[in-house]
Design a protein around this motif. Structure first.
Motif, short mmCIF file in Angstrom:
data_model
loop_
_atom_site.label_atom_id
_atom_site.label_comp_id
_atom_site.label_asym_id
_atom_site.label_seq_id
_atom_site.Cartn_x
_atom_site.Cartn_y
_atom_site.Cartn_z
N GLU A 160 0.57 -1.22 -0.13
CA GLU A 160 -0.02 -0.05 0.23
C GLU A 160 0.82 1.14 -0.02
OE1 GLU A 160 -3.83 -1.93 2.58
OE2 GLU A 160 -2.16 -0.96 3.78
N ILE A 161 0.18 2.13 -0.51
CA ILE A 161 1.25 3.65 -0.70
C ILE A 161 0.75 4.31 0.59
CG2 ILE A 161 1.53 5.76 -1.97
CD1 ILE A 161 2.86 3.39 -3.33
N HIS A 162 1.55 5.15 1.36
CA HIS A 162 1.36 5.83 2.46
C HIS A 162 2.20 7.25 1.92
CE1 HIS A 162 0.83 7.28 6.50
NE2 HIS A 162 1.95 7.56 6.50
N HIS A 163 1.47 8.18 2.44
CA HIS A 163 2.02 9.63 2.18
C HIS A 163 2.39 9.99 3.65
CE1 HIS A 163 -0.28 9.21 -1.18
NE2 HIS A 163 0.45 10.03 -1.95
N LEU A 164 3.84 10.27 3.75
CA LEU A 164 4.43 10.57 5.07
C LEU A 164 3.80 11.90 5.59
CD1 LEU A 164 7.90 9.66 4.56
CD2 LEU A 164 6.16 8.42 5.92
N CYS A 175 2.56 -2.48 8.58
CA CYS A 175 3.32 -1.22 8.86
C CYS A 175 2.37 -0.05 8.41
CB CYS A 175 4.58 -1.41 8.03
SG CYS A 175 5.77 -2.40 8.43
N HIS A 176 1.55 -0.48 7.64
CA HIS A 176 0.78 0.87 7.19
C HIS A 176 -0.22 1.28 8.33
CE1 HIS A 176 -2.00 2.90 3.89
NE2 HIS A 176 -1.20 3.85 4.68
N ARG A 177 -0.71 0.34 8.66
CA ARG A 177 -1.84 0.70 9.82
C ARG A 177 -1.08 1.05 11.11
NH1 ARG A 177 -6.25 1.85 7.93
NH2 ARG A 177 -4.80 2.26 6.47
N MET A 225 1.79 2.83 10.95
CA MET A 225 2.07 4.32 10.68
C MET A 225 0.92 5.22 11.09
SD MET A 225 5.04 5.03 8.14
CE MET A 225 5.89 3.58 8.19
N HIS A 226 -0.23 4.74 10.94
CA HIS A 226 -1.50 5.51 11.29
C HIS A 226 -1.83 5.65 12.78
CE1 HIS A 226 -3.10 6.98 7.39
NE2 HIS A 226 -2.39 5.99 6.78
N TYR A 227 -1.98 4.43 13.05
CA TYR A 227 -2.56 4.10 14.49
C TYR A 227 -1.77 3.43 15.89
CZ TYR A 227 -6.79 4.54 11.48
OH TYR A 227 -7.46 4.89 10.54
ZN LIG Z 1 -1.46 5.94 4.91
#
Ligand SMILES: [Zn+2]
Ligand SMILES: [Zn+2]
Length: 225
Positions: free
Chosen positions: A173-177, A198-200, A202-204
């Motif tokens: 998935e793409i995540h915008h820092l 890692c994506h989740r 990085m948000h939560y």
């Molecule tokens: Zn994201």
């Protein structure tokens, strides 16, 4: 949040919060204490009560998976009604409508803490609700480039993508820092390819800010925005 705040007071608190949030992201210095004291004078409450309200707003940002203003640790005793009001006000003040999560998630947390939550019957035919949500128009080339660069491995934990999609692609998935919702750009210097875990996180995740910093030190293409 036991006492009742008027919509006007809450809106003033959210306006101040959104301003601090954008100042911080843009590196503009702001004196929080001055902001609280201005609000305190205007509404006849203590500075402390406004500071605490700001921490309630941080809590709503955290439920939304967003960064909160540094130093304003989320304070979670926001009732689900207040959480919903704060979330609506954030949308209004920011001029963007993000998916609504705060009311539902505060209710989940509160039910989960009940010692004797009986097995719920649930809803056989859930009602549909239609809402307008802000979308950001993204560049498919940015996603393609970042995915090629990652070549099937999470750029955070370096593990292989957890599965192959039906189209035969490794799933990342793409995540915008710096979030698009916070004014971040859709460019390869602000985007990373992550496994869903890692994506989740990085948000939560409780350690999300150190995880984000580790990305900047790990990948030289990334630029702080
Ligand atoms: Zn994201
Ligand atoms: Zn990962």
């Amino acid at each position: 949040m036991s006492d009742n705040w008027t919509e006007e007071e809450l809106k003033a608190a959210v306006e101040a919060y959104v301003q601090m949030h954008s100042d911080e992201a843009n590196g503009v210095p702001c004196v929080k204490k001055q902001i609280y004291s201005g609000l305190a004078n205007r509404f006849g409450r203590t500075e402390k009560s406004f500071e605490y309200r700001m921490q309630n707003i941080s809590y709503v940002y955290s439920l939304m998976g967003r960064e909160w203003v540094s130093g304003l640790k989320p304070a979670k005793n926001v009732g689900s009604n207040n959480a919903a009001v704060i979330e609506r006000l954030v949308s209004e003040v920011e001029g963007q409508s993000l998916p609504k999560v705060a009311e539902f998630e505060t209710q989940v947390i509160s039910y989960k803490s009940k010692a004797n939550l009986s097995k719920p019957r649930g809803i056989k035919e859930p009602d549909k609700a239609y809402s307008q949500v802000t979308h950001f128009k993204r560049d498919p080339k940015v996603k393609a480039w970042v995915l090629k660069e990652a070549s099937g491995k999470c750029e955070c934990c370096s593990s292989n993508a957890p599965f192959t999609t039906a189209e035969g692609e490794p799933f990342l998935e793409i995540h915008h820092l710096r979030r698009l919702a916070d004014g971040g750009s859709d460019t390869v210097s602000n985007a990373v390819a992550l496994c869903p875990n890692c994506h989740r996180e990085m948000h939560y995740g409780v350690n999300k800010s150190s995880l984000v910093s580790s990305m900047y030190s790990k990948l030289s293409r990334l630029v702080h925005e």
